[in-house]
Motif scaffolding. Structure first.
Motif, PDB file in Angstrom:
ATOM      1  N   UNK A   1       0.929  -0.890   0.021  1.00 34.61           N
ATOM      2  CA  UNK A   1       0.090   0.106   0.402  1.00 34.61           C
ATOM      3  C   UNK A   1       0.665   0.942   0.092  1.00 34.61           C
ATOM      4  N   UNK A   2       2.016   1.018  -0.604  1.00 38.34           N
ATOM      5  CA  UNK A   2       2.837   2.772  -0.581  1.00 38.34           C
ATOM      6  C   UNK A   2       2.696   3.071  -1.717  1.00 38.34           C
ATOM      7  N   UNK A   3       1.138   2.767  -3.120  1.00 36.35           N
ATOM      8  CA  UNK A   3       1.469   3.713  -3.943  1.00 36.35           C
ATOM      9  C   UNK A   3       0.370   4.286  -3.976  1.00 36.35           C
ATOM     10  N   UNK A   4      -0.717   3.842  -3.564  1.00 37.44           N
ATOM     11  CA  UNK A   4      -2.515   3.958  -3.353  1.00 37.44           C
ATOM     12  C   UNK A   4      -2.706   5.999  -3.035  1.00 37.44           C
ATOM     13  N   UNK A   5      -3.781   6.208  -3.368  1.00 34.66           N
ATOM     14  CA  UNK A   5      -3.809   7.789  -3.133  1.00 34.66           C
ATOM     15  C   UNK A   5      -4.959   7.338  -1.691  1.00 34.66           C
TER      16      UNK A   5
ATOM     17  N   UNK B   1      -3.877  -5.619   3.846  1.00 34.55           N
ATOM     18  CA  UNK B   1      -4.581  -4.475   3.544  1.00 34.55           C
ATOM     19  C   UNK B   1      -5.859  -4.424   2.288  1.00 34.55           C
ATOM     20  N   UNK B   2      -6.114  -5.882   1.848  1.00 36.52           N
ATOM     21  CA  UNK B   2      -7.371  -6.108   1.009  1.00 36.52           C
ATOM     22  C   UNK B   2      -8.631  -5.676   1.786  1.00 36.52           C
ATOM     23  N   UNK B   3      -8.135  -6.752   2.577  1.00 37.67           N
ATOM     24  CA  UNK B   3      -9.630  -7.268   3.555  1.00 37.67           C
ATOM     25  C   UNK B   3      -9.861  -5.411   3.827  1.00 37.67           C
ATOM     26  N   UNK B   4      -8.529  -5.318   4.583  1.00 38.58           N
ATOM     27  CA  UNK B   4      -9.196  -3.948   5.028  1.00 38.58           C
ATOM     28  C   UNK B   4     -10.276  -2.985   4.306  1.00 38.58           C
ATOM     29  N   UNK B   5      -9.644  -2.662   3.008  1.00 36.64           N
ATOM     30  CA  UNK B   5     -10.153  -1.549   1.592  1.00 36.64           C
ATOM     31  C   UNK B   5     -11.125  -1.923   1.698  1.00 36.64           C
TER      32      UNK B   5
ATOM     33  N   UNK C   1      -6.091   5.084   1.766  1.00 34.64           N
ATOM     34  CA  UNK C   1      -6.205   3.958   2.487  1.00 34.64           C
ATOM     35  C   UNK C   1      -4.909   4.099   3.493  1.00 34.64           C
ATOM     36  N   UNK C   2      -4.899   2.763   3.978  1.00 35.11           N
ATOM     37  CA  UNK C   2      -3.280   2.911   4.756  1.00 35.11           C
ATOM     38  C   UNK C   2      -2.217   2.659   4.191  1.00 35.11           C
ATOM     39  N   UNK C   3      -1.181   2.264   4.900  1.00 40.62           N
ATOM     40  CA  UNK C   3      -0.143   1.398   4.737  1.00 40.62           C
ATOM     41  C   UNK C   3      -0.313   0.274   5.304  1.00 40.62           C
ATOM     42  N   UNK C   4      -0.172  -1.010   5.120  1.00 40.77           N
ATOM     43  CA  UNK C   4      -0.396  -2.113   6.237  1.00 40.77           C
ATOM     44  C   UNK C   4       1.127  -2.748   6.458  1.00 40.77           C
ATOM     45  N   UNK C   5       2.047  -3.278   7.139  1.00 47.58           N
ATOM     46  CA  UNK C   5       3.233  -4.023   7.116  1.00 47.58           C
ATOM     47  C   UNK C   5       2.924  -5.056   7.886  1.00 47.58           C
ATOM     48  N   UNK C   6       3.906  -6.176   7.447  1.00 49.29           N
ATOM     49  CA  UNK C   6       3.956  -8.198   7.907  1.00 49.29           C
ATOM     50  C   UNK C   6       5.003  -8.095   8.856  1.00 49.29           C
ATOM     51  N   UNK C   7       5.254  -9.046   9.228  1.00 49.64           N
ATOM     52  CA  UNK C   7       6.945  -9.328   9.717  1.00 49.64           C
ATOM     53  C   UNK C   7       5.956 -11.276   9.953  1.00 49.64           C
ATOM     54  N   UNK C   8       6.165 -12.162   9.336  1.00 47.37           N
ATOM     55  CA  UNK C   8       6.671 -13.828   9.577  1.00 47.37           C
ATOM     56  C   UNK C   8       7.949 -14.265   9.662  1.00 47.37           C
ATOM     57  N   UNK C   9       7.527 -14.912  10.555  1.00 48.48           N
ATOM     58  CA  UNK C   9       8.729 -16.040  11.512  1.00 48.48           C
ATOM     59  C   UNK C   9       8.612 -17.929  10.769  1.00 48.48           C
ATOM     60  N   UNK C  10       9.426 -18.139   9.582  1.00 44.91           N
ATOM     61  CA  UNK C  10       8.338 -18.981   8.938  1.00 44.91           C
ATOM     62  C   UNK C  10       8.645 -20.189   9.881  1.00 44.91           C
ATOM     63  N   UNK C  11       8.290 -21.689  10.441  1.00 48.28           N
ATOM     64  CA  UNK C  11       8.485 -22.828  10.561  1.00 48.28           C
ATOM     65  C   UNK C  11       9.518 -23.594   9.657  1.00 48.28           C
TER      66      UNK C  11
END
Length: 258
Positions: A57-61, A180-184, A63-73
């Protein structure tokens, strides 16, 4: 006259057949999928947990920017991880559910108000760092998509194009994108008419037309150029008085009173 057949044949055989035009070989660009290689190399050195993080979501006009962090098993890395932009919406949803079921993850949001205050880059880096801090356990190492490292207490590597290279970053890109898609889609119910559920706030022609027709909503980013133009159209600024202009009416009244 008797022709010499040997000479006739030699002349015909000496003529070279026209060379066939060689067709240029088609180039095949191999698209490699993200791998768990970098994470596994750190694990072998005793570095764990290892997280990947990315934003959407950096480019849109709007809505928010949504960031995620993941630690994979390491023992349950989902198959088919890829840059979220190279996946269909249906495949993103499937992988989203699989990542949520097998990995540790966190999400952070930078609102339009923070984007207006800090600018889009700083707001994105703030959200990414906050997502890392929100993980159940602080990682020992972080891979982040892009050029900029994060302000985290652990080591951090910025990987350009990382969502197509590092499995953990690819997983984070999927979590961020689907969230982010769900939030929008939810914001579309709050502000009908803009089509957020379709374009997710990006500046496509349908969004620009709605923005010009309806004006900005509370979910639009105030300082993005199309939003500024729409705001000036619907809420024009009152003309500011010229402090150095001569007020002829007041001057005439003062003269008459004298």
């Amino acid at each position: 006259m008797i022709r010499d057949k040997s000479k006739a044949t030699s002349k015909t055989t000496s003529k070279k057949a026209p060379a066939k035009s060689a067709k240029p070989a088609k180039r095949v660009i191999a698209v490699t999928r993200p791998s768990f290689r970098r994470e596994r190399a750190l694990i072998k050195r005793g570095v764990w947990p290892v997280a990947g993080c990315d934003e959407a979501g950096r480019g849109p006009l709007a809505g928010p920017v949504v960031a995620a962090a993941v630690v994979l098993d390491p023992n349950r890395v989902p198959k088919g991880l890829d840059d979220s932009k190279r996946l269909t919406a249906e495949r993103r949803e499937e992988l989203f559910e699989e990542i949520c079921a097998t990995a540790a993850f966190s999400v952070a949001v930078a609102s339009p108000a923070r984007i207006d205050r800090d600018n889009i880059l700083r707001a994105s880096l703030w959200a990414l760092a906050r997502a890392v801090h929100a993980l159940p356990e602080m990682p020992k190492h972080v891979f982040v998509d892009g050029r900029d490292k994060l302000a985290t207490p652990c080591d951090c590597d910025a990987v350009i194009g990382g969502d197509g290279i590092v499995a953990s970053i690819a997983a984070a890109s999927i979590i961020a994108k689907v969230t982010r898609d769900r939030l929008m889609c939810a914001l579309a119910l709050d502000c009908p008419g803009y089509g957020f559920e379709q374009h997710k706030g990006y500046g496509v022609p349908e969004h620009l037309e709605a923005l010009d027709r309806l004006g900005p909503s509370t979910h639009h980013r105030s300082f993005f150029a199309p939003v500024v133009a729409a705001r000036l159209k619907h809420f024009p600024r009152p003309a500011e008085p010229d402090l150095f202009a001569v007020d002829t009416e007041s001057e005439a009244a003062a003269s008459a009173a004298a």
